[in-house]
Design a protein around this motif. Structure first.
Motif, short mmCIF file in Angstrom:
data_model
loop_
_atom_site.label_atom_id
_atom_site.label_comp_id
_atom_site.label_asym_id
_atom_site.label_seq_id
_atom_site.Cartn_x
_atom_site.Cartn_y
_atom_site.Cartn_z
N LEU A 1 0.81 -1.21 0.00
CA LEU A 1 0.00 0.00 0.00
C LEU A 1 0.85 1.27 0.00
O LEU A 1 0.32 2.36 -0.19
N SER A 2 2.16 1.10 0.20
CA SER A 2 3.06 2.27 0.16
C SER A 2 3.60 2.53 -1.24
O SER A 2 4.27 3.54 -1.47
N LEU A 3 3.32 1.62 -2.18
CA LEU A 3 3.85 1.76 -3.53
C LEU A 3 2.99 2.70 -4.37
O LEU A 3 1.77 2.80 -4.18
N SER A 4 3.62 3.32 -5.32
CA SER A 4 2.89 4.15 -6.28
C SER A 4 2.18 3.25 -7.29
O SER A 4 2.52 2.07 -7.44
N PRO A 5 1.18 3.79 -8.01
CA PRO A 5 0.51 2.98 -9.05
C PRO A 5 1.48 2.41 -10.08
O PRO A 5 1.31 1.27 -10.53
N VAL A 6 2.51 3.18 -10.43
CA VAL A 6 3.51 2.69 -11.40
C VAL A 6 4.26 1.50 -10.82
O VAL A 6 4.49 0.49 -11.50
N GLU A 7 4.63 1.58 -9.54
CA GLU A 7 5.37 0.49 -8.89
C GLU A 7 4.49 -0.75 -8.74
O GLU A 7 4.96 -1.88 -8.94
N VAL A 8 3.22 -0.57 -8.39
CA VAL A 8 2.29 -1.70 -8.30
C VAL A 8 2.15 -2.37 -9.66
O VAL A 8 2.13 -3.60 -9.78
N ASN A 9 2.08 -1.54 -10.71
CA ASN A 9 1.94 -2.07 -12.06
C ASN A 9 3.14 -2.91 -12.46
O ASN A 9 3.00 -3.99 -13.04
N LYS A 10 4.33 -2.44 -12.14
CA LYS A 10 5.54 -3.20 -12.44
C LYS A 10 5.56 -4.52 -11.66
O LYS A 10 5.95 -5.57 -12.19
N TRP A 11 5.12 -4.46 -10.41
CA TRP A 11 5.08 -5.67 -9.59
C TRP A 11 4.09 -6.67 -10.17
O TRP A 11 4.40 -7.87 -10.28
N LEU A 12 2.91 -6.21 -10.59
CA LEU A 12 1.92 -7.09 -11.20
C LEU A 12 2.46 -7.76 -12.45
O LEU A 12 2.17 -8.93 -12.72
#
Length: 316
Positions: free
Chosen positions: A10-21
């Motif tokens: 929940l601390s990640l930015s949308p861009v970081e979440v997208n890369k993780w996904l």
């Protein structure tokens, strides 16, 4: 990318979440404590899992619960709203039966466990002693002299969760295991299940009692033994580095991920918490370091809004 950092998703930015996904194609998730607690679904879990499946992720449920067959777990999952198939369920009762079947096992099994184990053995035509209570019928001396009977054709002892665990069962199991050719199989070694105001012993409590008495180490079928996922890897249904393991118990779920080379995500709705992670970080025991997950989220349902936000705002 976030190896053993226990980064809060929940601390990640949308861009970081997208890369993780984008970093994983397959999801293996524990059940109790992640998707549901006993018979109650954890809010948001079905929607999250179904959304991940809709994104094209392969979904597998992996449970150490030996009390249920795969068919029973399938029906429970469907009833709770999960879009799953029987082939997507990895369960220890089924895995224990498959282990014996693959060895061309032709003797009988002494079961310390539940009907789930018996039913999975029946499904592969392996004979067994059945399940249920086995109580002391007399004081110890008389019991040993007149009531204790061991059968000659037992070739394996399978131990899982058994609400009827007793002195006679432990005595028989250890007696069978005095034969070095007799297999000692544990469905899992989960120590306990905490409930409000009490603790319920897990399969590991029974396994450890028999291990002590028999002076033998078991073959552990369930998590964290990587054997539970080896067929998926060998058949190339999953690529370890592109597989996410989700769990609430670090010494089974997260350690399985570590052992298999999976990415890992700890949820805070079950056994272990961020306080436990802090202790492992400060520990001098290298084995404790293996329990630290890559990522953390308070509950699985919190992931869905983050996914949607990442899709909406996370693309370059």
């Amino acid at each position: 990318m976030y190896k053993q950092t226990c980064t809060n998703l929940l601390s990640l930015s949308p861009v970081e979440v997208n890369k993780w996904l984008d970093s994983f194609d397959s999801v293996i998730t524990d059940c109790d404590g992640v998707l549901w607690v006993y018979g109650n679904v954890i809010p948001g879990s079905p929607e999250t899992i179904n959304y991940l499946k809709g994104m094209g992720k392969s979904i597998y449920f992996c449970t150490n619960n030996s009390t249920k067959t795969r068919k029973e777990l399938l029906m429970k999952g469907i009833d709770l709203g999960f879009n799953i198939t029987e082939e997507g369920i990895i369960a220890t009762a089924h895995a224990a039966a498959s282990y014996l079947k693959n060895r061309n096992f032709d003797k009988r099994v002494y079961i310390i466990g539940s009907p789930g184990i018996a039913q999975e053995l029946d499904a592969v035509a392996i004979k067994h002693t059945g399940v249920g209570p086995d109580v002391m019928k007399a004081p110890l001396g008389e019991f040993m002299a007149k009531h204790l009977t061991v059968e000659p054709d037992i070739g394996a002892v399978v131990v899982g969760f058994d609400e009827h665990f007793s002195f006679p069962k432990m005595t028989k199991a250890a007696s069978y295991l005095s034969d070095p050719k007799c297999l000692f199989i544990a469905t899992n070694t989960d120590e306990r299940f905490p409930m409000p105001g009490m603790v319920v012993p897990g399969s590991g409590s029974f396994v450890n009692a028999i291990r002590t008495c028999a002076e033998r180490e078991p073959i552990v079928i369930g998590k964290p033994n990587p054997a539970i996922c080896q067929s998926l890897i060998k058949q190339k249904k999953i690529i370890p580095s592109r597989t996410l393991m989700i769990g609430d118990r670090a010494n089974t779920d997260i350690l399985l991920g570590y052992n298999c080379g999976f990415q890992t995500l700890l949820v805070g709705t079950g056994i272990h918490s961020m306080n436990d992670v802090a202790q492992w970080r400060n520990s001098k025991n290298p084995e404790d370091k293996k329990l630290i997950p890559d990522m953390y989220i308070p509950k699985l349902g919190d992931l869905l809004p983050a996914i949607i936000d990442s899709i909406t705002h996370g693309r370059y």
